[in-house]
Design a protein around this motif. Structure first.
Motif, PDB file in Angstrom:
ATOM      1  N   GLU A 126     -11.743   1.153   8.709  1.00 58.55           N
ATOM      2  CA  GLU A 126     -10.660   2.129   8.759  1.00 58.55           C
ATOM      3  C   GLU A 126     -10.789   3.090   9.936  1.00 58.55           C
ATOM      4  OE1 GLU A 126     -14.027   4.156   7.093  1.00 58.55           O
ATOM      5  OE2 GLU A 126     -13.177   2.195   6.713  1.00 58.55           O
ATOM      6  N   LYS A 133      -3.404  -3.529   4.414  1.00 62.56           N
ATOM      7  CA  LYS A 133      -2.868  -2.906   5.621  1.00 62.56           C
ATOM      8  C   LYS A 133      -2.249  -3.920   6.587  1.00 62.56           C
ATOM      9  CE  LYS A 133      -6.047   1.028   5.834  1.00 62.56           C
ATOM     10  NZ  LYS A 133      -7.175   1.632   6.554  1.00 62.56           N
ATOM     11  N   SER A 146      -3.700   4.524  -1.175  1.00 59.90           N
ATOM     12  CA  SER A 146      -4.392   5.117  -0.026  1.00 59.90           C
ATOM     13  C   SER A 146      -5.359   6.208  -0.480  1.00 59.90           C
ATOM     14  CB  SER A 146      -3.380   5.698   0.963  1.00 59.90           C
ATOM     15  OG  SER A 146      -2.555   4.688   1.491  1.00 59.90           O
ATOM     16  N   LYS A 177       0.834  -1.201   0.000  1.00 58.38           N
ATOM     17  CA  LYS A 177       0.000   0.000   0.000  1.00 58.38           C
ATOM     18  C   LYS A 177       0.869   1.253   0.000  1.00 58.38           C
ATOM     19  CE  LYS A 177      -4.178   1.861   2.030  1.00 58.38           C
ATOM     20  NZ  LYS A 177      -5.162   1.766   3.096  1.00 58.38           N
ATOM     21  N   GLU A 210      -9.434   6.109  -0.235  1.00 56.65           N
ATOM     22  CA  GLU A 210     -10.183   7.150   0.470  1.00 56.65           C
ATOM     23  C   GLU A 210     -11.302   7.696  -0.411  1.00 56.65           C
ATOM     24  OE1 GLU A 210     -11.273   9.515   3.642  1.00 56.65           O
ATOM     25  OE2 GLU A 210      -9.874   7.824   3.542  1.00 56.65           O
ATOM     26  N   SER A 264      -7.758  -2.609  -0.052  1.00 53.77           N
ATOM     27  CA  SER A 264      -6.763  -1.863   0.730  1.00 53.77           C
ATOM     28  C   SER A 264      -6.818  -2.210   2.209  1.00 53.77           C
ATOM     29  CB  SER A 264      -6.969  -0.354   0.549  1.00 53.77           C
ATOM     30  OG  SER A 264      -8.122   0.099   1.238  1.00 53.77           O
ATOM     31  N   ASP A 313       0.939   5.763  -1.251  1.00 52.97           N
ATOM     32  CA  ASP A 313       0.109   6.968  -1.178  1.00 52.97           C
ATOM     33  C   ASP A 313      -0.984   6.971  -2.243  1.00 52.97           C
ATOM     34  OD1 ASP A 313       1.587   7.896   0.932  1.00 52.97           O
ATOM     35  OD2 ASP A 313       2.870   9.199  -0.265  1.00 52.97           O
TER      36      ASP A 313
END
Length: 402
Positions: free
Chosen positions: A350, A295, A65, A60, A69, A291, A62
């Motif tokens: 999350e 993590k 991520s 993972k 999001e 994702s 940026d």
């Protein structure tokens, strides 16, 4: 020349990772459906398989991520689009009681488990235990929303109660986190946070009213170009998400959900919902759910930490079912609906990870306990959609299939 080559390599890595994530998520999602499990379970497991825990094909970064999001923002915007606003308003007081009960019981449960294992020092144990309870009190219903959409139960009585309670739960979680962190950081003032939360909903009401009036005026004057309506709605969603987090300290997904509620009142709602659903299914939702699996990096854990992780996971599941279910029962929901609401609030997602990482940064939780928190998040995220299917399944359908 070197920089140009570096940029090209970065782009190639992004393309490779996206291809792996989308293929793995869809294959595992289809397999999950074959096994009569919700598709999102397969997508989360896909992240586990291709991530650092197993094959280590994708790490993972940026970019992932950021896409994840946006994926959860779009998912909650779509949830708002698919919500019956009149029914949600009816469930407001009920949702408040469910959320209060659903926060209080896990908070106490997490605190007792932490203190029972004797972590920390005698001076800080109670304080740190309350923080662990705050981690368990967090709820993330993005997985629940996707599962309810898949089951066609998003607008059921229990579905609306879950969505309403989740919005309030998010606010209560912000307040609880602020209270705990303000003890560690005297610069944070609780009254300021409360004023900001109230301010956001006042702002959302005004912004929503103005957008509703503008959209209806614009759509009535322009009969063609429906694609423009999609762009305008998505920009509104992104701006509401940004303003919620940046200026009011409220989670961006809350802003997205409120934006979806506003757009749900617009006449073009069916067309918009279908377009956003396509974008979410095709690209953003698989990245978000995968994702979660990406993590996970299981650390070297001692026997004590392993047992702590097991017990914390069991407590995390039971306290949400009991807490939210009890609140629903007090609000005159049937036993089955109370169970549906309790199960729908199990997933931590999350939100718990964000709370835990903030606590770790402030010294409220040791690094070795991040492993158990991640395990709780993964298991509750996987368990929630698996349990939702049988508790929402119509008994008449079961008899017909039999």
């Amino acid at each position: 020349m070197y920089r140009e080559k570096g940029r090209t390599m970065d782009l190639m890595l992004i393309l490779r990772n996206l291809a792996i994530i989308l293929v793995a998520a869809k294959l595992c999602g289809l397999l999950a459906r074959k096994l009569k499990a919700p598709q999102v379970v397969g997508e989360i497991i896909a992240g586990l398989i291709i991530g650092p825990s197993l094959l280590n094909l994708v790490v993972k970064d940026d970019f992932i991520s950021g896409m994840a999001e946006i994926g959860v923002i779009l998912l909650m915007f779509s949830a708002g689009l698919g919500t019956d606003l009149k029914e949600l308003v009816k469930t407001g007081p009920v949702a408040l009681l469910i959320a209060l009960s659903g926060v209080a019981v896990p908070l106490v449960g997490g605190m007792l488990v932490y203190m029972g294992f004797g972590f920390g020092t005698p001076d800080t144990r109670l304080y740190e235990g309350i923080f662990m309870g705050t981690v368990l009190a967090a709820t993330s219903v993005s997985i629940t929303v996707e599962t309810l959409k898949e089951l066609g139960k998003l607008n059921s009585a229990a579905g609306n109660a879950i969505l309403g309670a989740a919005v309030i739960d998010d606010i209560l979680g912000i307040i609880a986190l602020t209270v705990i962190t303000s003890m560690a950081d005297p610069t944070v003032k609780l009254w300021v946070v409360l004023v900001k939360i109230v301010g956001f909903f006042v702002f959302a009401a005004v912004a929503g009213f103005l957008f509703y009036k503008f959209f209806n005026y614009y759509s009535n004057r322009t009969k063609n170009g429906l694609q423009r309506y999609v762009i305008i709605s998505f920009v509104f969603c992104l701006l509401m998400s940004y303003v919620a987090e940046e200026f009011f300290g409220v989670a961006d997904i809350t802003g997205a959900y409120v934006a979806g509620l506003v757009v749900s009142m617009i006449q073009k709602e069916d067309y918009l919902a279908s377009r956003f659903s396509t974008l979410s299914y095709l690209y953003l939702s698989p990245i978000f759910f995968a994702s979660i699996g990406l993590k996970v990096v299981i650390p070297q854990m001692s026997a004590t930490i392993v047992w702590f992780a097991v017990i914390l996971t069991v407590v995390a599941i039971l306290t949400k079912v009991v807490g939210c279910g009890l609140g629903a029962r007090l609000c005159k929901y049937s036993g089955r609906e109370s169970l549906q609401i309790g199960v729908g609030m199990i997933s931590r997602g999350e939100v718990a990870l964000i709370v835990a990482s903030k606590g770790e940064a402030l010294g409220l939780m040791s690094e070795q306990l991040m492993g158990p928190v991640v395990i709780v998040v993964i298991i509750t995220t996987i368990v929630a959609p698996i349990l939702l299917k049988p508790v929402f399944h119509d008994k008449k359908e079961i008899k017909e299939k039999a």
